[in-house]
Scaffold this motif. Sequence first.
Motif, PDB file in Angstrom:
ATOM      1  N   GLY A 152      -2.182   3.709 -10.411  1.00 36.27           N
ATOM      2  CA  GLY A 152      -1.890   3.703  -8.847  1.00 36.27           C
ATOM      3  C   GLY A 152      -0.661   4.258  -8.337  1.00 36.27           C
ATOM      4  O   GLY A 152      -0.471   4.951  -7.361  1.00 36.27           O
ATOM      5  N   GLN A 153       0.449   4.510  -9.374  1.00 35.00           N
ATOM      6  CA  GLN A 153       1.455   5.027  -9.235  1.00 35.00           C
ATOM      7  C   GLN A 153       1.410   6.579  -8.927  1.00 35.00           C
ATOM      8  O   GLN A 153       2.128   6.898  -8.238  1.00 35.00           O
TER       9      GLN A 153
ATOM     10  N   GLU B  43      -1.466   7.918  -8.302  1.00 33.18           N
ATOM     11  CA  GLU B  43      -2.124   8.161  -6.902  1.00 33.18           C
ATOM     12  C   GLU B  43      -1.285   8.235  -5.891  1.00 33.18           C
ATOM     13  O   GLU B  43      -1.509   9.016  -4.868  1.00 33.18           O
ATOM     14  N   ALA B  44      -0.334   7.172  -5.701  1.00 29.37           N
ATOM     15  CA  ALA B  44       0.620   7.101  -4.458  1.00 29.37           C
ATOM     16  C   ALA B  44       1.360   8.350  -4.472  1.00 29.37           C
ATOM     17  O   ALA B  44       1.695   8.898  -3.615  1.00 29.37           O
ATOM     18  N   GLY B  45       1.966   8.781  -5.821  1.00 26.41           N
ATOM     19  CA  GLY B  45       2.802   9.919  -5.701  1.00 26.41           C
ATOM     20  C   GLY B  45       1.955  11.264  -5.359  1.00 26.41           C
ATOM     21  O   GLY B  45       2.475  11.963  -4.452  1.00 26.41           O
TER      22      GLY B  45
ATOM     23  N   LEU C 190       1.206  11.414  -1.521  1.00 32.12           N
ATOM     24  CA  LEU C 190       2.271  11.700  -0.678  1.00 32.12           C
ATOM     25  C   LEU C 190       2.510  13.074  -0.619  1.00 32.12           C
ATOM     26  O   LEU C 190       3.073  13.604   0.487  1.00 32.12           O
TER      27      LEU C 190
ATOM     28  N   GLN D 232       6.003  17.114 -10.287  1.00 32.44           N
ATOM     29  CA  GLN D 232       6.833  16.234  -9.413  1.00 32.44           C
ATOM     30  C   GLN D 232       6.595  15.097  -9.428  1.00 32.44           C
ATOM     31  O   GLN D 232       7.607  13.996  -9.593  1.00 32.44           O
TER      32      GLN D 232
ATOM     33  N   HIS E 272       9.633  12.575 -10.479  1.00 34.28           N
ATOM     34  CA  HIS E 272      10.405  11.536  -9.625  1.00 34.28           C
ATOM     35  C   HIS E 272       9.932  10.117  -9.791  1.00 34.28           C
ATOM     36  O   HIS E 272      10.595   9.144  -9.188  1.00 34.28           O
ATOM     37  N   ILE E 273       8.595   9.959 -10.142  1.00 31.94           N
ATOM     38  CA  ILE E 273       8.186   8.550  -9.985  1.00 31.94           C
ATOM     39  C   ILE E 273       7.960   7.835 -11.288  1.00 31.94           C
ATOM     40  O   ILE E 273       7.845   6.951 -11.542  1.00 31.94           O
TER      41      ILE E 273
ATOM     42  N   PRO F  39      11.013   8.086 -14.554  1.00 31.05           N
ATOM     43  CA  PRO F  39      11.962   6.963 -14.410  1.00 31.05           C
ATOM     44  C   PRO F  39      11.680   5.532 -14.895  1.00 31.05           C
ATOM     45  O   PRO F  39      12.175   4.696 -15.322  1.00 31.05           O
ATOM     46  N   GLN F  40      10.302   5.486 -14.642  1.00 27.84           N
ATOM     47  CA  GLN F  40       9.684   3.961 -15.088  1.00 27.84           C
ATOM     48  C   GLN F  40       9.468   3.785 -16.422  1.00 27.84           C
ATOM     49  O   GLN F  40       9.522   2.931 -17.199  1.00 27.84           O
TER      50      GLN F  40
ATOM     51  N   LYS G 181      12.786   3.114 -18.616  1.00 27.43           N
ATOM     52  CA  LYS G 181      12.927   2.004 -18.639  1.00 27.43           C
ATOM     53  C   LYS G 181      12.110   1.380 -20.000  1.00 27.43           C
ATOM     54  O   LYS G 181      12.632   0.496 -20.368  1.00 27.43           O
TER      55      LYS G 181
ATOM     56  N   SER H 201      18.881  -4.304 -13.186  1.00 23.96           N
ATOM     57  CA  SER H 201      18.651  -3.297 -12.243  1.00 23.96           C
ATOM     58  C   SER H 201      17.392  -3.435 -11.694  1.00 23.96           C
ATOM     59  O   SER H 201      17.256  -3.049 -10.430  1.00 23.96           O
ATOM     60  N   GLU H 202      16.472  -4.013 -12.329  1.00 22.44           N
ATOM     61  CA  GLU H 202      15.173  -4.201 -11.555  1.00 22.44           C
ATOM     62  C   GLU H 202      14.832  -5.566 -10.802  1.00 22.44           C
ATOM     63  O   GLU H 202      14.139  -5.820 -10.081  1.00 22.44           O
ATOM     64  N   ARG H 203      16.068  -6.204 -11.126  1.00 21.96           N
ATOM     65  CA  ARG H 203      16.273  -7.783 -10.561  1.00 21.96           C
ATOM     66  C   ARG H 203      14.753  -8.591 -10.765  1.00 21.96           C
ATOM     67  O   ARG H 203      13.538  -8.404 -10.298  1.00 21.96           O
TER      68      ARG H 203
END
Lengths: 247, 244
Positions: free
Chosen positions: B142-143, B145-147, B150, B156, B160-161, B164-165, B168, B242-244
């Motif tokens: 889904g991440q 597909e969301a990217g 958009l 890209q 960008h999406i 970074p995940q 971590k 940082s992810e809280r």
Amino acid sequence: MNDKTLIEITDLQKYYKGGEIKALDGITNKIEKGEVVVVIGPSGSGKSTLLRSLNLLEIPTGGSILFDGVDITDKKTNIDHHRQKMGMVFQHFNLFPNMTVLKNMTLAPMKLLKVSKEEAEKYALELLDTVNLADRANAYPNQLSGGQKQRIAIVRALCMHPEVMLFDEPTSALDPEMVGEVLDVMKRLAEKGMTMVVVTHEMGFAREVASRVIFMDEGKIIEEGSPSDIFDNPQSPRLQSFLAKVL
Amino acid sequence: MNNFLNSLYDQFRLNFIDDNRWEWIVKGLKSTLIITLCALIIGLIIGIIIASIRSTYDKNLETFKLRGGIGYHIMKFLNFICHIYLTVVRGTPVVVQLLIAYFIIFASSRNGIYVAIFAFGINSGAYVAEILRGGIMSIDNGQFEAGRSLGFNYLQTMRHIIIPQVFKNVLPALCNEFISLLKETSIAGYVGIVDLTKAGDLIRGRTFSPFMPLIAVALIYLIIVLILTQLVKLLERRLRNSER
């Protein structure tokens, strides 16, 4: 094609396993600017596949889709460029978990439309205000409720100034008490004249907001018409039995 | 008690002070660290390339098939090469790989350190590649597909999406790979490199007193590993915060 037509679908097919499974079996339809088209049908009828084909998240195996007069199924078309004008809202929200709400909303405008950070944030905050979430701008997605996440997902898509919004069962993953707040946002969006294609099981929403309802089964459009045609005067036996089960 | 302490001191003098034998340990440690660091960098570069190819192939298989063209065949070929590399490297002992590199591939070179860096880099690359690929594939589709929805293109979206995940998620695993690599370099003595292990062994051979040099070597490895482990823990805590 007249200039009111935004999306023109011609004989769209999506076959799996060499034609054994026909998720879309020759769909032809036109979506005009400002229309709110709601697609209903039993699960496995191909309605999600149809929606996801519109921005080529599913690549059709046959047929064509004209968007703004450009055939986006053509291999030479730059689909990324056209997707910028087609907002999409998913069943499972798909917010970026490592970014704040504001970052979720400003990433694409800043990177793709080259909007300045200030401008992107200003517009994002304006949109957040319209869905009553301006105070959550710096929250992370896992601090939000499902309804809040979906409202964020809607305004995230709106940040790109889309010409059409595609909704893929936007309320199916929500707790019942949160469905209303999301449908409310969609309703207001429709009233503002946004072109929308909505796959949903919310028959109340379809009846109230849709300008046209499409009933699909087994990869085909079985019946379409105004909400009152579809809900009050269904013609085909399949639609009649479907409505008897869901209403 | 005094006797014991005295004999311990004598042993210490014999093994480290006399003839400046401690210098061997320092030199050996330097070789070990150089090999580890350089191999890590090579491993990361190889790992990133391989993981990109493999996950791009896996993620876009359907698209490639439907749209066809030369791109599909190139990707299929590259994926096949990567697959062979991973199978061979992960299916054979690293000592054997080191010996092959030294006595067959670089038979004319007698610069052991470079050969060791090459061999350990190639070896580490396979493991890094699989760590990264696992990280990429673990991100919900889904991440992506969301990217893409958009308007981001594949690269890209990755940049960008997804990355970074992934970063971590895989950082702890990468640090562990670094720690194993450090320990694996102890076999460098096989090809005549005086690394930390070999240095300790050389002292043992000279002084005929194994206790001091070998325990010292073990302690040095242990201390480095403990420091690294501690750093990983700090890093993990930071990332979680940082992810809280």
